[in-house]
Scaffold this motif. Structure first.
Motif, PDB file in Angstrom:
ATOM      1  N   ALA A 120       0.835  -1.332   0.133  1.00  0.00           N
ATOM      2  CA  ALA A 120       0.015  -0.034  -0.118  1.00  0.00           C
ATOM      3  C   ALA A 120       0.827   1.297  -0.242  1.00  0.00           C
ATOM      4  O   ALA A 120       1.917   1.359   0.675  1.00  0.00           O
ATOM      5  CB  ALA A 120      -0.886  -0.104   1.274  1.00  0.00           C
ATOM      6  N   GLY A 121       0.434   2.301  -0.412  1.00  0.00           N
ATOM      7  CA  GLY A 121       1.092   3.477  -0.691  1.00  0.00           C
ATOM      8  C   GLY A 121       2.146   3.653  -2.026  1.00  0.00           C
ATOM      9  O   GLY A 121       2.663   4.665  -2.116  1.00  0.00           O
ATOM     10  N   VAL A 122       2.033   2.588  -2.756  1.00  0.00           N
ATOM     11  CA  VAL A 122       2.912   2.754  -4.179  1.00  0.00           C
ATOM     12  C   VAL A 122       1.694   2.730  -5.145  1.00  0.00           C
ATOM     13  O   VAL A 122       0.865   1.994  -5.365  1.00  0.00           O
ATOM     14  CB  VAL A 122       3.715   1.553  -4.156  1.00  0.00           C
ATOM     15  CG1 VAL A 122       4.661   1.467  -5.411  1.00  0.00           C
ATOM     16  CG2 VAL A 122       4.631   1.217  -3.100  1.00  0.00           C
ATOM     17  N   VAL A 212       6.227  -1.875   6.115  1.00  0.00           N
ATOM     18  CA  VAL A 212       5.804  -2.584   7.392  1.00  0.00           C
ATOM     19  C   VAL A 212       4.462  -2.862   7.513  1.00  0.00           C
ATOM     20  O   VAL A 212       3.654  -1.710   7.204  1.00  0.00           O
ATOM     21  CB  VAL A 212       6.275  -1.362   8.697  1.00  0.00           C
ATOM     22  CG1 VAL A 212       5.866  -1.973  10.012  1.00  0.00           C
ATOM     23  CG2 VAL A 212       7.704  -1.199   8.614  1.00  0.00           C
ATOM     24  N   GLY A 213       4.153  -3.790   7.899  1.00  0.00           N
ATOM     25  CA  GLY A 213       2.707  -4.264   7.732  1.00  0.00           C
ATOM     26  C   GLY A 213       1.977  -4.084   6.552  1.00  0.00           C
ATOM     27  O   GLY A 213       0.819  -3.761   6.236  1.00  0.00           O
ATOM     28  N   GLY A 214       2.903  -4.191   5.170  1.00  0.00           N
ATOM     29  CA  GLY A 214       2.260  -4.046   3.896  1.00  0.00           C
ATOM     30  C   GLY A 214       2.138  -2.724   3.293  1.00  0.00           C
ATOM     31  O   GLY A 214       1.403  -2.581   2.365  1.00  0.00           O
ATOM     32  N   VAL A 215       2.618  -1.893   4.278  1.00  0.00           N
ATOM     33  CA  VAL A 215       2.458  -0.348   3.816  1.00  0.00           C
ATOM     34  C   VAL A 215       3.850   0.111   3.642  1.00  0.00           C
ATOM     35  O   VAL A 215       4.985  -0.100   4.457  1.00  0.00           O
ATOM     36  CB  VAL A 215       1.942   0.248   4.946  1.00  0.00           C
ATOM     37  CG1 VAL A 215       1.796   1.855   4.718  1.00  0.00           C
ATOM     38  CG2 VAL A 215       0.506  -0.071   5.146  1.00  0.00           C
ATOM     39  N   ASP A 230       5.905   7.913   2.856  1.00  0.00           N
ATOM     40  CA  ASP A 230       4.548   7.524   2.823  1.00  0.00           C
ATOM     41  C   ASP A 230       3.924   7.129   1.519  1.00  0.00           C
ATOM     42  O   ASP A 230       2.928   6.617   1.465  1.00  0.00           O
ATOM     43  CB  ASP A 230       3.768   8.534   3.756  1.00  0.00           C
ATOM     44  CG  ASP A 230       4.626   8.820   4.963  1.00  0.00           C
ATOM     45  OD1 ASP A 230       4.864   8.020   5.888  1.00  0.00           O
ATOM     46  OD2 ASP A 230       4.853  10.039   5.118  1.00  0.00           O
ATOM     47  N   LEU A 231       4.275   8.019   0.480  1.00  0.00           N
ATOM     48  CA  LEU A 231       3.699   7.780  -0.938  1.00  0.00           C
ATOM     49  C   LEU A 231       4.814   7.624  -1.995  1.00  0.00           C
ATOM     50  O   LEU A 231       5.891   8.545  -2.070  1.00  0.00           O
ATOM     51  CB  LEU A 231       2.885   9.059  -1.131  1.00  0.00           C
ATOM     52  CG  LEU A 231       2.400   9.221  -2.667  1.00  0.00           C
ATOM     53  CD1 LEU A 231       1.498   8.232  -3.028  1.00  0.00           C
ATOM     54  CD2 LEU A 231       1.630  10.675  -2.692  1.00  0.00           C
ATOM     55  N   VAL A 232       4.855   6.777  -2.607  1.00  0.00           N
ATOM     56  CA  VAL A 232       5.639   6.478  -3.723  1.00  0.00           C
ATOM     57  C   VAL A 232       5.032   6.511  -5.006  1.00  0.00           C
ATOM     58  O   VAL A 232       4.000   5.703  -5.318  1.00  0.00           O
ATOM     59  CB  VAL A 232       6.495   5.183  -3.594  1.00  0.00           C
ATOM     60  CG1 VAL A 232       7.224   4.878  -4.938  1.00  0.00           C
ATOM     61  CG2 VAL A 232       7.110   5.051  -2.481  1.00  0.00           C
ATOM     62  N   VAL A 233       5.093   7.390  -6.212  1.00  0.00           N
ATOM     63  CA  VAL A 233       4.604   7.506  -7.180  1.00  0.00           C
ATOM     64  C   VAL A 233       5.545   6.954  -8.326  1.00  0.00           C
ATOM     65  O   VAL A 233       6.763   7.488  -8.273  1.00  0.00           O
ATOM     66  CB  VAL A 233       3.922   8.639  -7.549  1.00  0.00           C
ATOM     67  CG1 VAL A 233       3.208   8.870  -8.941  1.00  0.00           C
ATOM     68  CG2 VAL A 233       2.957   9.166  -6.495  1.00  0.00           C
ATOM     69  N   ALA A 234       5.212   5.996  -9.123  1.00  0.00           N
ATOM     70  CA  ALA A 234       6.181   5.541 -10.149  1.00  0.00           C
ATOM     71  C   ALA A 234       5.617   5.913 -11.415  1.00  0.00           C
ATOM     72  O   ALA A 234       4.602   5.988 -12.151  1.00  0.00           O
ATOM     73  CB  ALA A 234       5.962   3.996 -10.473  1.00  0.00           C
ATOM     74  N   GLY A 235       6.590   6.749 -11.909  1.00  0.00           N
ATOM     75  CA  GLY A 235       6.436   7.767 -13.345  1.00  0.00           C
ATOM     76  C   GLY A 235       7.343   7.257 -14.201  1.00  0.00           C
ATOM     77  O   GLY A 235       8.238   7.903 -14.676  1.00  0.00           O
ATOM     78  N   ILE A 236       7.533   5.838 -14.521  1.00  0.00           N
ATOM     79  CA  ILE A 236       8.613   5.235 -15.379  1.00  0.00           C
ATOM     80  C   ILE A 236       7.967   4.969 -16.785  1.00  0.00           C
ATOM     81  O   ILE A 236       8.367   3.873 -17.193  1.00  0.00           O
ATOM     82  CB  ILE A 236       8.984   4.024 -14.493  1.00  0.00           C
ATOM     83  CG1 ILE A 236       7.792   3.271 -14.067  1.00  0.00           C
ATOM     84  CG2 ILE A 236       9.827   4.534 -13.154  1.00  0.00           C
ATOM     85  CD1 ILE A 236       8.187   1.742 -13.242  1.00  0.00           C
TER      86      ILE A 236
END
Length: 402
Positions: A120-122, A212-215, A230-236
């Motif tokens: 979560a968070g990706v 951690v805990g899937g986050v 806390d937030l990962v944004v893939a612009g690939i």
């Protein structure tokens, strides 16, 4: 006669609108993978992420509007999963849809970060659901890491900084956007990030994620460092959505699997045309270069043309547009016309005055990039369309800088 449009995208919508506008009164079926009717993706990485924005994604037309105004049969919520070009049938969710003319407008799907499934968070940023998730994280004050310094990732970074949030961009290249706009313009784009307080990690690759805990809690770099996140944004980047065309006979590009078309958007398969992000089309204005463009204007123009040509192939004409796109970073407007495939790139206006780079191929101008000089870009577009000689373009740029 039946026109089937696969892809409830901007290109798909413009195909429907053009068919009716040109007087076609036959059956139209619009197939879309998402449950929504076509909506504008352009604001998703821009105004939609603003704190003061509404957070609403508005369709171009409601489902009722598409049915009542345009007489469209809608098949939404499931992607096309096959094409039988001999029988002239598209398969979707266990049923077949016959066609006489077909427009492929399935666009592209965002590449996901390897190893990110189930964390979560990706996120990527391609659909309305993606944008809602990214905005929600920004609303919570997320520490943001953007993977890739392209236009989508850079717009996300700008949205985070507008809220005063910490953001880092990780880019494998040593200059952002070097492949898209050249090293000279890419260096100016890098300075825009740094001036706005965005941290740039260039010549750096992502080797994994911490969770951690899937986050998600961090991003591991090739330097050995872990960036808290806390937030990962893939612009690939993206991949043309053409898996459903396997074995159909529709020609697919060896590099990315996009649909290969001629300059009229015909695929060579009878009755089948393509438009928008999915289509590689030759452009005589740029020496016949095969171009696949992920631009709003291109999707709109090609969608309309593909429908007209599919319905009346005898009157099809080659397209030779000048590509155009724009992007807002922080308080800056970046605009580009033409192609970056050039023999030389010349900085015609320095960054201190807003910045203009011109792109030369042979003895003429083929591209122009400006930063914060919005009144000039369409004049360069006319220079490119008119095959203006290189000295003329340089003289014009010198006059604007005076």
């Amino acid at each position: 006669m039946t026109l089937v449009v696969v892809g409830a995208s901007l290109a798909g919508l413009r195909a429907v609108e053009a068919a009716r506008r040109d007087g076609y009164a036959g059956r139209i079926v619009l197939i879309g993978a998402e449950e929504h009717p076509p909506y504008d993706r352009l604001p998703l990485s821009k105004s939609f992420l603003d704190e003061e924005g509404t957070g609403q994604v508005e369709p171009f037309h409601t489902e009722a509007g598409l049915r009542d105004k345009f007489g469209v049969e809608l098949l939404l919520g499931a992607p096309a999963d096959g094409l039988d070009a001999t029988a002239r049938e598209v398969s979707v969710a266990g049923r077949t849809v016959p066609y006489d003319a077909l427009v492929i407008a399935t666009g592209a799907t965002a590449r996901r970060l390897p190893g990110s499934d189930g964390i979560a968070g990706v996120h990527t940023l391609r659909t309305a659901e993606d944008a809602r998730a990214v905005r929600a994280a920004l609303d919570r004050g997320a520490r943001t890491v953007v993977i890739g310094a392209g236009f989508i990732g850079s717009e996300v970074a700008a949205a985070a900084r507008k809220r005063g949030l910490p953001v880092t961009i990780v880019e494998a290249l040593d200059v952002p956007l070097a492949r898209s706009v050249g090293a000279e313009a890419g260096a100016v784009c890098a300075s825009l990030h740094r001036d706005a307080g965005t941290e740039l990690r260039l010549s750096t690759e992502v080797t994994g994620l911490e969770a951690v805990g899937g986050v998600v809690t961090g991003v591991r770099l090739s330097t050995g460092e872990v960036l808290p996140a806390d937030l990962v944004v893939a612009g690939i980047g993206v991949v043309p959505a053409t898996g459903w065309l396997a074995g159909s006979g529709v020609p697919l590009h060896e590099r990315d699997g996009g649909v290969v078309c001629d300059a009229t958007l015909a695929t060579g398969v009878p009755g089948v045309y393509a438009a928008g992000d999915v289509a590689h089309a030759g452009n005589s204005l740029f020496d016949g270069d095969l171009m696949r463009l992920e631009h709003w204007t291109n999707a709109a123009e090609q969608g309309a043309a593909a429908a007209r040509h599919a319905l009346a192939p005898e009157s099809a004409r080659a397209l030779a547009p000048v590509p155009y796109f724009w992007s807002d970073w922080y308080a800056h407007r970046i605009q580009f016309v033409g192609t970056p495939r050039a023999d030389e790139v010349v900085v015609a206006v320095p960054a201190s005055d807003g910045f203009t780079a011109l792109y030369r191929r042979g003895d003429r101008i083929v591209g122009a990039l400006t930063v914060d000089r919005p009144r000039e870009i369409m004049k360069y577009r006319r220079h490119i369309a008119g095959r203006a000689p290189w000295p003329e373009a340089l003289a014009f740029a010198a006059g604007t800088a005076a």
